[in-house]
Design a protein around this motif. Structure first.
Motif, PDB file in Angstrom:
ATOM      1  N   TRP A  22       0.817  -1.028   0.004  1.00  0.00           N
ATOM      2  CA  TRP A  22       0.046  -0.200   0.226  1.00  0.00           C
ATOM      3  C   TRP A  22       0.910   1.601  -0.106  1.00  0.00           C
ATOM      4  O   TRP A  22       1.115   2.010  -0.067  1.00  0.00           O
ATOM      5  N   ARG A  23       1.864   1.286   0.419  1.00  0.00           N
ATOM      6  CA  ARG A  23       2.981   2.681   0.964  1.00  0.00           C
ATOM      7  C   ARG A  23       3.399   3.002  -0.525  1.00  0.00           C
ATOM      8  O   ARG A  23       3.087   4.194  -1.405  1.00  0.00           O
ATOM      9  N   ALA A  24       3.940   2.044  -1.627  1.00  0.00           N
ATOM     10  CA  ALA A  24       4.206   2.436  -3.046  1.00  0.00           C
ATOM     11  C   ALA A  24       2.953   2.178  -3.870  1.00  0.00           C
ATOM     12  O   ALA A  24       2.866   3.657  -4.033  1.00  0.00           O
ATOM     13  N   ALA A  25       1.815   2.021  -3.158  1.00  0.00           N
ATOM     14  CA  ALA A  25       0.503   2.654  -4.676  1.00  0.00           C
ATOM     15  C   ALA A  25       0.547   3.947  -3.942  1.00  0.00           C
ATOM     16  O   ALA A  25      -0.047   5.063  -5.123  1.00  0.00           O
ATOM     17  N   THR A  26       0.252   3.948  -1.931  1.00  0.00           N
ATOM     18  CA  THR A  26       0.022   5.730  -1.771  1.00  0.00           C
ATOM     19  C   THR A  26       0.890   6.442  -2.620  1.00  0.00           C
ATOM     20  O   THR A  26       1.231   7.509  -3.085  1.00  0.00           O
ATOM     21  N   LEU A  27       2.818   5.951  -2.662  1.00  0.00           N
ATOM     22  CA  LEU A  27       4.167   7.404  -2.911  1.00  0.00           C
ATOM     23  C   LEU A  27       3.853   6.552  -4.664  1.00  0.00           C
ATOM     24  O   LEU A  27       3.145   8.055  -5.509  1.00  0.00           O
ATOM     25  N   ALA A  28       3.188   6.764  -5.044  1.00  0.00           N
ATOM     26  CA  ALA A  28       2.719   6.427  -7.046  1.00  0.00           C
ATOM     27  C   ALA A  28       1.863   7.408  -7.445  1.00  0.00           C
ATOM     28  O   ALA A  28       1.646   7.922  -8.225  1.00  0.00           O
ATOM     29  N   VAL A  33      -0.414  13.108  -8.994  1.00  0.00           N
ATOM     30  CA  VAL A  33      -0.550  14.546  -8.484  1.00  0.00           C
ATOM     31  C   VAL A  33       0.311  14.999  -8.210  1.00  0.00           C
ATOM     32  O   VAL A  33       0.120  16.418  -8.773  1.00  0.00           O
ATOM     33  N   ILE A  34       1.258  15.243  -8.128  1.00  0.00           N
ATOM     34  CA  ILE A  34       2.067  16.441  -7.515  1.00  0.00           C
ATOM     35  C   ILE A  34       2.349  16.878  -8.952  1.00  0.00           C
ATOM     36  O   ILE A  34       2.726  17.594  -9.536  1.00  0.00           O
ATOM     37  N   LEU A  35       3.612  15.505 -10.241  1.00  0.00           N
ATOM     38  CA  LEU A  35       3.256  16.200 -10.892  1.00  0.00           C
ATOM     39  C   LEU A  35       3.003  16.822 -12.528  1.00  0.00           C
ATOM     40  O   LEU A  35       2.874  17.016 -12.670  1.00  0.00           O
ATOM     41  N   SER A  36       0.936  16.233 -11.932  1.00  0.00           N
ATOM     42  CA  SER A  36       0.559  16.634 -12.778  1.00  0.00           C
ATOM     43  C   SER A  36      -0.706  18.537 -12.711  1.00  0.00           C
ATOM     44  O   SER A  36      -0.344  19.398 -13.079  1.00  0.00           O
ATOM     45  N   ALA A  37       0.284  18.798 -11.375  1.00  0.00           N
ATOM     46  CA  ALA A  37      -0.344  20.092 -10.453  1.00  0.00           C
ATOM     47  C   ALA A  37       0.308  20.995 -12.036  1.00  0.00           C
ATOM     48  O   ALA A  37      -0.229  22.529 -11.670  1.00  0.00           O
ATOM     49  N   ASP A  38       2.140  21.495 -12.279  1.00  0.00           N
ATOM     50  CA  ASP A  38       2.574  21.795 -12.591  1.00  0.00           C
ATOM     51  C   ASP A  38       3.758  21.296 -13.692  1.00  0.00           C
ATOM     52  O   ASP A  38       4.498  20.474 -13.337  1.00  0.00           O
ATOM     53  N   VAL A  60      10.338  19.561  -6.565  1.00  0.00           N
ATOM     54  CA  VAL A  60      11.317  20.874  -6.485  1.00  0.00           C
ATOM     55  C   VAL A  60      10.628  21.613  -7.996  1.00  0.00           C
ATOM     56  O   VAL A  60      10.283  21.334  -9.212  1.00  0.00           O
ATOM     57  N   CYS A  61       9.808  22.699  -7.515  1.00  0.00           N
ATOM     58  CA  CYS A  61      10.240  24.121  -8.527  1.00  0.00           C
ATOM     59  C   CYS A  61      10.227  26.480  -8.001  1.00  0.00           C
ATOM     60  O   CYS A  61       9.582  25.790  -7.503  1.00  0.00           O
ATOM     61  N   GLN A  62      11.517  26.047  -8.630  1.00  0.00           N
ATOM     62  CA  GLN A  62      12.256  27.146  -8.251  1.00  0.00           C
ATOM     63  C   GLN A  62      11.656  27.073  -6.016  1.00  0.00           C
ATOM     64  O   GLN A  62      11.751  28.405  -5.903  1.00  0.00           O
ATOM     65  N   GLY A  63      12.451  25.988  -6.195  1.00  0.00           N
ATOM     66  CA  GLY A  63      12.584  25.529  -4.806  1.00  0.00           C
ATOM     67  C   GLY A  63      11.734  24.082  -3.972  1.00  0.00           C
ATOM     68  O   GLY A  63      11.311  23.779  -5.056  1.00  0.00           O
ATOM     69  N   ASN A  64      12.173  24.075  -3.136  1.00  0.00           N
ATOM     70  CA  ASN A  64      11.455  22.460  -2.438  1.00  0.00           C
ATOM     71  C   ASN A  64       9.693  22.340  -2.307  1.00  0.00           C
ATOM     72  O   ASN A  64       9.613  23.957  -1.978  1.00  0.00           O
ATOM     73  N   ILE A  65       8.681  21.972  -3.428  1.00  0.00           N
ATOM     74  CA  ILE A  65       7.414  21.888  -3.115  1.00  0.00           C
ATOM     75  C   ILE A  65       7.030  21.380  -1.688  1.00  0.00           C
ATOM     76  O   ILE A  65       6.246  21.383  -0.800  1.00  0.00           O
ATOM     77  N   CYS A  66       7.326  19.848  -2.311  1.00  0.00           N
ATOM     78  CA  CYS A  66       7.243  18.730  -0.969  1.00  0.00           C
ATOM     79  C   CYS A  66       8.169  17.807  -0.738  1.00  0.00           C
ATOM     80  O   CYS A  66       8.951  17.301  -2.477  1.00  0.00           O
ATOM     81  N   MET A  67       8.152  17.249   0.214  1.00  0.00           N
ATOM     82  CA  MET A  67       9.066  15.433  -0.278  1.00  0.00           C
ATOM     83  C   MET A  67       8.001  14.566   0.464  1.00  0.00           C
ATOM     84  O   MET A  67       7.737  14.712   1.800  1.00  0.00           O
ATOM     85  N   ASP A 114      -7.328  13.730  -4.786  1.00  0.00           N
ATOM     86  CA  ASP A 114      -6.600  14.359  -6.247  1.00  0.00           C
ATOM     87  C   ASP A 114      -6.743  16.061  -6.450  1.00  0.00           C
ATOM     88  O   ASP A 114      -5.595  16.145  -6.241  1.00  0.00           O
ATOM     89  N   ALA A 115      -7.834  16.208  -6.311  1.00  0.00           N
ATOM     90  CA  ALA A 115      -8.523  16.824  -6.318  1.00  0.00           C
ATOM     91  C   ALA A 115      -7.345  18.458  -5.835  1.00  0.00           C
ATOM     92  O   ALA A 115      -7.350  19.941  -5.626  1.00  0.00           O
ATOM     93  N   SER A 116      -7.457  18.560  -4.672  1.00  0.00           N
ATOM     94  CA  SER A 116      -7.626  19.003  -2.771  1.00  0.00           C
ATOM     95  C   SER A 116      -5.385  19.011  -2.739  1.00  0.00           C
ATOM     96  O   SER A 116      -5.244  20.286  -2.625  1.00  0.00           O
ATOM     97  N   LEU A 117      -4.739  17.362  -3.316  1.00  0.00           N
ATOM     98  CA  LEU A 117      -3.772  17.416  -3.032  1.00  0.00           C
ATOM     99  C   LEU A 117      -3.416  18.407  -3.978  1.00  0.00           C
ATOM    100  O   LEU A 117      -1.921  19.085  -4.476  1.00  0.00           O
ATOM    101  N   ARG A 118      -3.302  18.294  -5.456  1.00  0.00           N
ATOM    102  CA  ARG A 118      -3.386  19.423  -6.751  1.00  0.00           C
ATOM    103  C   ARG A 118      -3.400  21.156  -6.095  1.00  0.00           C
ATOM    104  O   ARG A 118      -2.240  21.421  -6.974  1.00  0.00           O
ATOM    105  N   ARG A 119      -4.570  21.349  -5.674  1.00  0.00           N
ATOM    106  CA  ARG A 119      -4.658  22.865  -5.498  1.00  0.00           C
ATOM    107  C   ARG A 119      -3.382  23.233  -4.465  1.00  0.00           C
ATOM    108  O   ARG A 119      -2.829  24.123  -4.146  1.00  0.00           O
ATOM    109  N   LEU A 120      -3.411  22.339  -3.836  1.00  0.00           N
ATOM    110  CA  LEU A 120      -1.590  22.656  -2.499  1.00  0.00           C
ATOM    111  C   LEU A 120      -0.445  22.524  -2.758  1.00  0.00           C
ATOM    112  O   LEU A 120      -0.209  23.328  -2.772  1.00  0.00           O
ATOM    113  N   ILE A 121      -0.477  21.370  -4.040  1.00  0.00           N
ATOM    114  CA  ILE A 121       0.760  21.657  -4.912  1.00  0.00           C
ATOM    115  C   ILE A 121       1.114  22.916  -6.037  1.00  0.00           C
ATOM    116  O   ILE A 121       1.803  23.540  -5.629  1.00  0.00           O
TER     117      ILE A 121
END
Length: 131
Positions: A22-28, A33-38, A60-67, A114-121
């Protein structure tokens, strides 16, 4: 994609593969979602140390976004500037006492919004761009 970008992507692929279950599926899913945001978001591996030789998957995009960190019972997505972000759906559920950082712990049965996470990103990218 530069060879550094390709190498980081391959290393994140390996982190996901080694996590399994499940951790692999969640991280994937989080990664998609992260890469689709910008389109300017790039993947990097940071903070390699003897206790964590694979490093930490970082976006990263002009600095760290998330890890992303793989914990025993969670996949943690940490936002260095999280306290500056508007979180109307209350995704942030840990590191809430920090003046700057916020994080989301995804447990085994936690759905990914996905949608809420994309907004945060998108907000995190804008904050890095000075918006």
């Amino acid at each position: 994609m530069s060879s550094d970008d390709s190498s980081a992507a391959q290393e994140i692929d390996a982190i996901i593969a080694n996590a399994g279950g499940w951790r692999a599926a969640t991280l994937a899913q989080l990664r998609r979602v992260i890469l689709s945001a910008d389109g300017e978001i790039v993947e990097e591996i940071k903070w390699r140390k003897p206790s964590k030789p694979e490093g930490v998957a970082t976006w990263v995009c002009q600095g760290n976004i998330c890890m992303a960190d793989l914990l025993k019972s969670a996949v943690r997505l940490t936002f260095p500037k999280g306290a500056r972000l508007d979180d109307p759906t209350s995704l942030f559920n840990t590191r809430l006492d920090s003046a700057t950082v916020r994080a989301i712990d995804y447990l085994e049965d936690s759905p990914v919004d996905d949608a809420s996470l994309r907004r945060l990103i998108t907000q995190a990218v804008a904050a890095n761009r000075g918006g």
